[in-house]
Enzyme design. Structure first.
Site, PDB file in Angstrom:
ATOM      1  N   TYR A   1       6.789  -7.191  -7.539  1.00  0.00           N
ATOM      2  CA  TYR A   1       6.837  -8.451  -8.282  1.00  0.00           C
ATOM      3  C   TYR A   1       7.282  -8.174  -9.732  1.00  0.00           C
ATOM      4  CZ  TYR A   1       4.897 -10.233  -4.031  1.00  0.00           C
ATOM      5  OH  TYR A   1       4.744 -10.550  -2.696  1.00  0.00           O
TER       6      TYR A   1
ATOM      7  N   GLN B   1      -6.314 -12.218  -9.963  1.00  0.00           N
ATOM      8  CA  GLN B   1      -5.087 -11.424 -10.054  1.00  0.00           C
ATOM      9  C   GLN B   1      -3.939 -12.289 -10.583  1.00  0.00           C
ATOM     10  OE1 GLN B   1      -2.471 -10.053  -6.794  1.00  0.00           O
ATOM     11  NE2 GLN B   1      -2.787  -7.964  -7.563  1.00  0.00           N
TER      12      GLN B   1
END
Ligand SMILES: Cc1cc2nc3c(=O)[nH]c(=O)nc-3n(C[C@H](O)[C@H](O)[C@H](O)COP(=O)(O)O)c2cc1C
Length: 353
Positions: A177, A98
């Site tokens: 994020y 990720q």
């Protein structure tokens, strides 16, 4: 009828079951972002999952969210990850990295750099900076050249991931994020081509997806979204419009998958199924008290193709075996989520053979 334990064809890869380990930050990497022996053990213990998605990993130093986050921008980080992919593959596991750029969810005390974000808006709240919590800082508004450099950093990290043996990458565009900060109306007040309309706010994500796909092939690229997510001080006032647009665009790109993190107040899994044509991984969210039942139903009814478990995969390294035999499931201990060392990390037991 499809079942959790059926294999699944994910592009060129065959997953041995439909159980996915959700990405989970564990803050156990070395100071410089290198994966280490403890992390090899942790991921290897979980190789029987149909697919492991690693913890969020920084594509560049300024994008490191917390102390102990691993990176994928140096040779020593690549070498560390290579040991993990080799070890997982030796047990016939499948593993995606990720890619998580923190944007404004970081701190100068963590990276030595002022965090960057689409707009200079400080998130509410505090962040753990190593010893204590500190209030967030006002991030730097990214210039067009920052935007370009960070895009290149994502591409570089994705290339490193493939070179280090990963089966693919997951682009983290969820949970507040950097990429979610571009998408959300309260964190992106830009007036250029990256702000304003849903098309403009989604532009950066699409550019990153396309650039990475060109280099490693779209079949190795997954993406994670959390429509209506509030984590990290996000608030979205046009969820249907923005995610409808984004998912329709992503649909035609031949991606490995869309990983949907369900949030309260919005049925993102159903929304994704109707707007995205490719493989869908469902995560039913923190609030779901009946995970196993939900997972079975979602797969059997075809509401998604794969189902991801976070805390249950953390606390049950042999989760597929336990589910298949209706064995006791261990609950995760949240006190050791982000601590250091093996306790609450590599000491969760496997079932006796
Ligand atoms: C300790 C911990 C760390 C997490 N770190 C990440 C992360 O790095 N990237 C991400 O996309 N989600 C992260 N999440 C969210 C999980 O992927 C998952 O969506 C969430 O735990 C809900 O699933 P669950 O109810 O099965 O645990 C984290 C969750 C936990 C518990």
């Amino acid at each position: 009828m499809r079942a959790l334990f059926d294999s699944y064809r994910l592009g060129a890869i065959t997953l041995r079951n439909r159980i996915v380990m959700a990405p989970m930050t564990r803050n156990r990497a070395d100071e410089n972002g290198d994966p280490n022996e403890l992390m090899i053990e942790y991921y290897t213990q979980r190789a029987s999952m149909g697919l492991i998605i690693t913890e969020g990993t920084a594509p560049e130093h300024v994008g490191k969210a917390y102390p102990g986050i691993p990176g994928m921008y140096s040779d020593s980080q690549s070498l560390g990850w290579r040991k993990i992919t080799d070890s997982v593959h030796a047990l016939n596991g499948t593993i995606f990295l990720q890619l998580m750029h923190s944007g404004r969810i970081s701190h100068k005390k963590i990276t030595g750099l002022v965090p960057m974000s689409p707009s200079a808006i400080k998130p509410a709240g505090e962040i753990f900076t190593g010893i204590t919590n500190d209030t967030f800082e006002i991030p730097l508004e990214m210039s067009l050249s920052d935007i370009e450099n960070t895009r290149l950093a994502f591409v570089g990290a994705a290339k490193r991931a493939i070179d280090a043996g990963f089966d693919g990458v997951e682009i983290h565009a969820a949970n507040g994020y950097l990429l979610h900060q571009f998408l959300a109306t309260n964190s992106n007040l830009r007036t250029d081509e990256y702000g304003g309309s849903p098309e403009n706010r989604a532009r950066y994500i699409i550019e990153i997806v396309d650039s990475i796909s060109q280099i490693i092939g779209s079949g190795r690229v997954g993406i994670r979204l959390s429509p209506n997510g509030k984590f990290n001080d996000i608030s979205e006032n046009d969820v249907d419009e923005t995610y409808g647009y984004l998912m329709n665009e992503l649909s035609s790109k031949g991606l490995a998958y869309l990983h949907l993190a369900q949030q309260s107040g919005f049925d993102g899994i159903a929304f994704a199924r109707s707007h995205f044509r490719g493989t869908l991984i469902a995560n039913s969210g923190y609030g779901d008290q009946n995970k196993i039942e939900t997972a079975r139903r979602i797969i059997e009814e075809g509401q998604a193709d794969l189902f991801s478990f976070g805390r249950l995969a953390l606390a049950n390294p042999d989760l597929p075996k336990r589910l298949a035999s209706d064995a006791h499931l261990i609950s995760a201990d949240s006190k050791s989520f982000y601590s250091r060392g093996p306790i609450g990390y590599t000491d969760y037991p496997h079932l006796a053979p």
